[in-house]
Write an enzyme that holds these catalytic residues in place. Structure first.
Site, mmCIF file in Angstrom:
data_model
loop_
_atom_site.group_PDB
_atom_site.id
_atom_site.type_symbol
_atom_site.label_atom_id
_atom_site.label_comp_id
_atom_site.label_asym_id
_atom_site.label_seq_id
_atom_site.Cartn_x
_atom_site.Cartn_y
_atom_site.Cartn_z
ATOM 1 N N GLU A 1 35.814 -68.287 1.167
ATOM 2 C CA GLU A 1 35.556 -68.242 -0.267
ATOM 3 C C GLU A 1 36.816 -68.228 -1.114
ATOM 4 O OE1 GLU A 1 33.957 -66.509 1.984
ATOM 5 O OE2 GLU A 1 31.904 -67.252 1.813
ATOM 6 N N HIS B 1 23.359 -59.576 0.648
ATOM 7 C CA HIS B 1 22.610 -60.709 0.112
ATOM 8 C C HIS B 1 21.883 -60.363 -1.182
ATOM 9 C CE1 HIS B 1 23.268 -61.986 4.262
ATOM 10 N NE2 HIS B 1 22.961 -63.220 3.914
#
Ligand SMILES: Cc1ncc(C[n+]2csc(CCOP(=O)(O)OP(=O)(O)O)c2C)c(N)n1
Ligand SMILES: Cc1ncc(C[n+]2csc(CCOP(=O)(O)OP(=O)(O)O)c2C)c(N)n1
Ligand SMILES: [Mg+2]
Ligand SMILES: [Mg+2]
Ligand SMILES: [Mg+2]
Lengths: 355, 76, 335, 355, 335
Positions: free
Chosen positions: E60, E129
């Site tokens: 990322e 999540h």
């Protein structure tokens, strides 16, 4: 060491590490692999039935996980990712603890210190640094134990994994990096992450490296034993690239038909880790029928344990919500806990049961 | 004596203190005293301020001694 | 009692923690021979060796990640992040790993890691050397965040932070490193007191809350205000997370007015939480909305402009005037 | 290519890239190096005099910066760290812009698009990813230009630098990684960051690599040209490890006597990048006396420009505080700006000037 | 007007942005053939090619860092972070680079990067999540942070975010991906309207502020409260940074009461800023302290407990009752 067709090839570098694996030992490895294949099938089935929230299949990676898991000593410490159910199984993690996290009943499964294995790690690559630090600790302690960390081909792109190699090399820490290159990171082929071999990258960081057929349980075991022996001498960390294949979906939430070829799957089906051991045992004159019976009954027992665990697993309670955020009381959180239980009590009083 | 208003910044490490400023409020202005110990909501406090009523002179009739708008209206 | 600078107090504190617990190890960039760029670890590697005072590779995620691993192994790592602005590469390891591991492992894994961060501005440094990242950490469940404002607290709070079984972000106001003060190194504080705020000046008219670098400025402002007849109570927050609302609320209920000062940007800063919580807790007692005197919502400016950005005595007094309703409120209060 | 004593050694791999560097060209490189050495000395002096807040000396790294800087085309784009004053000088950055940031008068120096060079980057390694992205853009555009990024030996440990290699390799982007291995990351020797050669690490990521004497301006120029040519063909990124030495302090805030040996310094002083070129030119029969005069006068001119820039550089104003946080108005910030200017006006009104 | 799901609206919006500007490129993990784990980029790689819809390596920081580089080169990258919890490895690139580059370069370098993050809980996922990281970004000067709550805004706001020359953190309430709504793809909104809040229900008694995933819940709560005779004004914040305080303050001055709902933890969450700022702006109009109904100060819990953590209709109504002084205040209001 063992080809897909079951023939055994001499491999001087690896053979010496598995000289002790006679037919009974190989049969045990076969049974292990059959068991975790069943464990995996149960996981997927339980998810389909709504008993688990999610499951990450290991189908196809049995040799990589059993070969390495069975090479470890008890006091070696494992830092896994989320797919190492097979390694956890080697550690004797009980069915309850194997499934708890996947059910959404708890943030994690087992007590790491009971099985010398950290909890599942979902953040890609993060655990490799924990392993490096743990291994630094082993070194400072003068311990004879080693650490091992599991991660995938995709993970090798993460800065954390590179940094873990830097730290482990810098302190010559007793750590084995175990990369299951299963060719896919969800929908991305390994070629997106690297132009060459993953193992070569590790060599560039100064690690001793092994690149092995990850579907060959003996090769994996040999490489893991060799790597462990290497790191135990204090000559620095090691890296194993176990070349294998993710036969199933990434997780039960994934649909691999969207991005990968059926042909590739077929190709890899022909390299099945169990079949080749069976064929090899057959060539050695082992009683395959009996072996399959034994492995099936072991797998049945495991599966029964899993089903039983699911049906008896208590749901978590509101107390679990606030427990363990800190190791000792925290004023603000205590207030929130009390407020919320008062709030819930308000429903109960009105005869509406708890939320 | 304490550092006066505008006598310079608070940061010792600062190379040069800013030019001294000046009071924006006349030091002779009467200072309102802390009246936090009295209970009243902001609109009621404002109402009392607007009508020059000293909240300290009132006794609240609301919950836990809260001074209500009615209390102030009664006093005005 | 000794007279020590803030940084000597930290150094002495580290030394004492290392003497008392062989599991305490220090990690960071340049903390060994150099003693750290601020010399906080001066002389410690010489006395405790390379395995207790660990010069690390230049990678903050790696530093925090391996500190977690060492804590897994039973160590009690004290990490130095060289400057505030260099903690962000470690953000994932701090927020997703360090903060959550105890919860994740259902209490099985404790990570008594202390992360020391020289923070804040006022030393004329270039970009990334004057950040105030406390709000990021305080918003993260699982972390505790503290900041001492004087040598005694530097000494005591660092001992307590290291002894704490939870991860603690320990923010050192770097522009105060050189100030001297009396330090009682024999003081054995109640462990819980790490999380107490402290009334450092009593007053009746207004509560002024500050922490770390601005406590001194707040005290100066209170002294200046006294000359104008405003009697300010100053509270040194000390613990940013958890916040000692018992102490804060008692003061605000008494004074009815509150000013909060910090260097960090205003929007979403700690001042917002303090203002919101104190309004919740003391609403009926408030005579004015809590006033925040903070850095602007800008990246930390170049050093020739930092005196504008940092709340100083004048800006705090301006906030006091507003809270006292001696001057009008800011623009935007009708918008 | 040129040894410390000034003798030239054949090096087939590199020689072909600097065949065009005749005596006048080499003299120019010498003058460049002399100029940036002076620039550096001025930077340190200005800091001592309180005119700059900080300065990061490049002493000893002149060959690495001039050799690479002079190998670039105008439309190649540079992503530097904080020590590349010499590269900025090659780019024609003016004195004002060179010093502005170090004076604390602005967050950065030049307009990147005017000189095709990004602003100084202080966060170690962060710029390498920008370079990788920029190079991906060059590739997508079909541009003939390349990107180059500068960083140190310490930076190689940062995850970002590894990730930059992953991305650049994955997209075969035209990017040269230029590592000035000056042996130190503040007080830490390069051995803390890696057990082997830095260049080898890059090879593991699939990059074409060069490891050169970073104090040899010709070797650096040759390697940079070779690497640029390589990346321009579309065959993926390249990596240069220029082995050099930081002769000065890390910055003017640093005291290197605390951590490094005077002997090491002496050793490297004998490998000075300027001396060897002078010796070599001497051996070629060049007029050294004249060269030194020319280079001194060029350096004097540069120094005068720097001094002039410092004395004429305006201090930033309150407007600069709020400008450019966003590219278009932001309601909250506008309010803060107005409130603050009202606040400042309050001081002015009462006749005591602005804050 | 078409009826589209929230995710289709995003997909359509991306397609349209890519058609209108060849410099718009998409980047992220699995966004190509797979179309992203939420299928937001479904079919786009097929139609625009691998250089416009870029499957990235699994890193990322690398994704955001190279997006910055592409923006340097004149591109307009739209980054997908696969899940909220995976944005933290990119934190340094976002906070120290993306947010500050325009300021650092004195306006010379614009980085029109949009970072799309499916965020929030309620979908039964494991750890990492279901995070709500908005406060981290909103506290960071130089970023703009928005979150649509319905398909039309999903479509329009994404167009506007991509067109914006500043970096925008675009938070997509993932548990709303499947909801359907009318979408006018021809709507040409005023660019500035991206940063406007919207009164989605008028009311006289109390202002209820929500964004993203909780706007629907807030509307349901308002409907339920109506049955009890409480007339709630609901505001969809839409832009978390900057906040449209003109709209918010007008409502709060009218109603005198405010409840703020978000999924993120309370301490230091956006609710704190809204509460503090609205108290500053509307103090004399407030009949009760702003009430926050939020996630607890805990790591996101396992999915079998998430219904406790997430503010639902009942918890919002409980907050409404407190703001209306129909029930007592919470514990801690004396502490
Ligand atoms: C930091 C981070 N980014 C993204 C994800 C989402 N994600 C989960 S698994 C996965 C792919 C992992 O691939 P690989 O490392 O090869 O392991 P495998 O799943 O094949 O075992 C991704 C992208 C994540 N969990 N963490
Ligand atoms: C992310 C980050 N961590 C720490 C620092 C502090 N720091 C500045 S320079 C430096 C050493 C860099 O060494 P190297 O990469 O070798 O470059 P050199 O200074 O030798 O040119 C350090 C640790 C920083 N600027 N950024
Ligand atoms: Mg990183
Ligand atoms: Mg994989
Ligand atoms: Mg260096």
């Amino acid at each position: 060491v063992i080809s897909p067709d079951g023939t055994r090839h001499p491999c001087p570098e690896l053979d010496e590490w598995v000289g002790d694996i006679d037919v009974p030992a190989l049969e045990k490895l076969y049974i292990d692999m059959a068991c975790i294949r069943r464990l995996d099938a149960e996981g997927t089935a339980l998810q389909r039935q709504g008993e688990l929230g999610l499951w990450a299949p290991l189908l196809g990676q049995e040799a990589a996980q059993i070969g390495s898991g069975r090479a470890l000593e008890n006091d070696d410490f494992i830092f896994p990712s989320y797919r190492e159910h097979g390694v956890a199984y080697c550690r004797g993690v009980n069915p309850h603890d194997l499934l708890r996290m996947w059910r959404g009943a708890a943030p994690s499964g087992w007590n790491p210190y009971e099985v010398n294995m950290a909890n599942q790690q979902i953040v890609i690559g993060a655990q490799t640094l924990h392993a490096a630090g743990y291994a630094m600790g082993l070194k400072f302690d003068g311990s004879a134990a080693a650490a091992i960390t599991y991660f995938g081909d995709g993970a090798t792109s993460q800065g954390d994994v590179s940094e873990a190699m830097v730290f482990a090399a810098s302190y010559q820490a007793p750590l084995v990096f175990f990369c299951q290159n299963n060719h896919w990171a969800i929908s991305e082929p390994v070629a997106r992450q690297t132009t060459g071999h993953i193992a070569d990258r590790a060599a560039g960081f100064g690690l001793a490296t092994w690149r092995v057929d990850g579907n060959d349980v003996l090769a994996v075991m040999a490489a893991t034993r060799a790597a462990l022996a290497h790191v135990r001498t204090g000559s620095g960390p090691a890296f194993i690239e176990a070349v294998t294949y993710r036969m199933g979906a990434h997780t039960t939430a994934d649909d691999p038909t969207r991005y990968r070829d059926a042909l590739e799957l077929e190709e890899w089906a022909a390299k099945d880790p169990l079949d080749r051991v069976a064929a090899h045992l057959d060539s050695l004159g082992a009683d395959l029928g009996e072996l399959k019976k034994r492995s099936e009954s072991a797998a049945d027992e495991l599966a029964a344990g899993l089903r039983e665990a699911i049906t008896t697993m208590p749901d978590p309670t509101v107390d679990d919500l606030f427990a363990h955020v800190y190791s000792h009381p925290h004023q603000g959180l205590e207030e929130q806990r009390e407020n919320y239980s008062n709030y819930l009590a308000g429903f109960a009083v009105q005869g509406q049961g708890t939320k | 004596a304490s550092a006066g208003r505008g006598a310079g910044g608070s940061s010792e490490a600062k190379p040069a203190s800013p030019n001294p400023g000046l009071r924006m409020v006349d030091a002779g202005d009467e200072v309102p005293r802390g009246i936090g110990h009295l209970r009243a909501t902001p609109p009621v406090r404002k109402y009392a301020r607007d009508h020059n009523i000293d909240l300290g002179s009132l006794k609240g009739t609301g919950t836990n001694g809260l001074i209500t708008r009615e209390d102030v209206v009664r006093a005005s | 009692m000794k007279t020590l600078t803030f940084s000597q107090a930290l150094n002495t504190s580290l030394r004492s923690a290392m003497e008392h617990d062989s599991k305490v190890v220090l990690m960071g960039e340049d903390i060994g021979k150099l003693g750290g760029v601020f010399r906080i670890t001066d002389g410690l590697q010489k006395d405790f060796g390379q395995h207790r005072v660990i010069d690390t590779p230049l990678a903050e995620s790696g530093i925090v990640g391996t500190a977690i691993g060492l804590a897994f192994r039973g160590y009690r790592p004290v990490v130095e992040i060289q400057f505030d602005g260099f903690v962000y590469p470690a953000f994932d390891q701090i927020v997703s790993q360090l903060a959550k591991m105890h919860f994740r492992s259902r209490g099985n894994v404790k990570l008594p890691v202390t992360i020391r961060i020289p923070f804040g501005g006022g030393i004329g440094s270039p970009e990334h050397h004057s950040e105030s990242p406390e709000a990021y950490f305080a918003h993260t469940a699982g972390l505790r965040v503290v900041s001492p404002s004087n040598p005694q607290d530097a000494y005591t709070m660092l001992q307590q932070a290291i002894a704490d079984d939870d991860p603690v972000i320990f923010l050192e106001p770097k522009r105060r490193y050189h100030v001297r003060g009396e330090v009682d190194t024999d003081l054995v504080p109640d462990p819980g007191s790490l999380y107490n705020a402290q009334v450092v000046r009593e007053g009746a008219d207004l509560t002024l809350i500050a922490y770390g670098p601005l406590v001194k400025t707040a005290m100066d402002a209170a002294a200046a205000a006294q000359d104008e007849g405003i009697d300010i109570e100053v509270i040194d927050l000390r613990s940013i997370e958890p916040v000692d609302f018992v102490t804060l609320s008692a003061s605000v209920r008494k004074t009815g007015r509150v000013v909060i000062a910090h260097e960090a940007s205003k929007f979403g800063g700690i001042g917002a939480e303090l203002a919101a919580s104190l309004t919740e807790r003391c609403f009926d007692h408030l005579d004015h909305a809590p006033v925040r005197v903070t850095g602007f919502d800008i990246p930390y400016p170049p050093s020739k402009l930092e005196h504008h950005h940092l709340p100083d005595l004048d800006r705090i007094l301006d906030g006091v005037d507003r809270a006292m309703r001696r001057t009008g409120d800011l623009l935007g209060e009708e918008g």
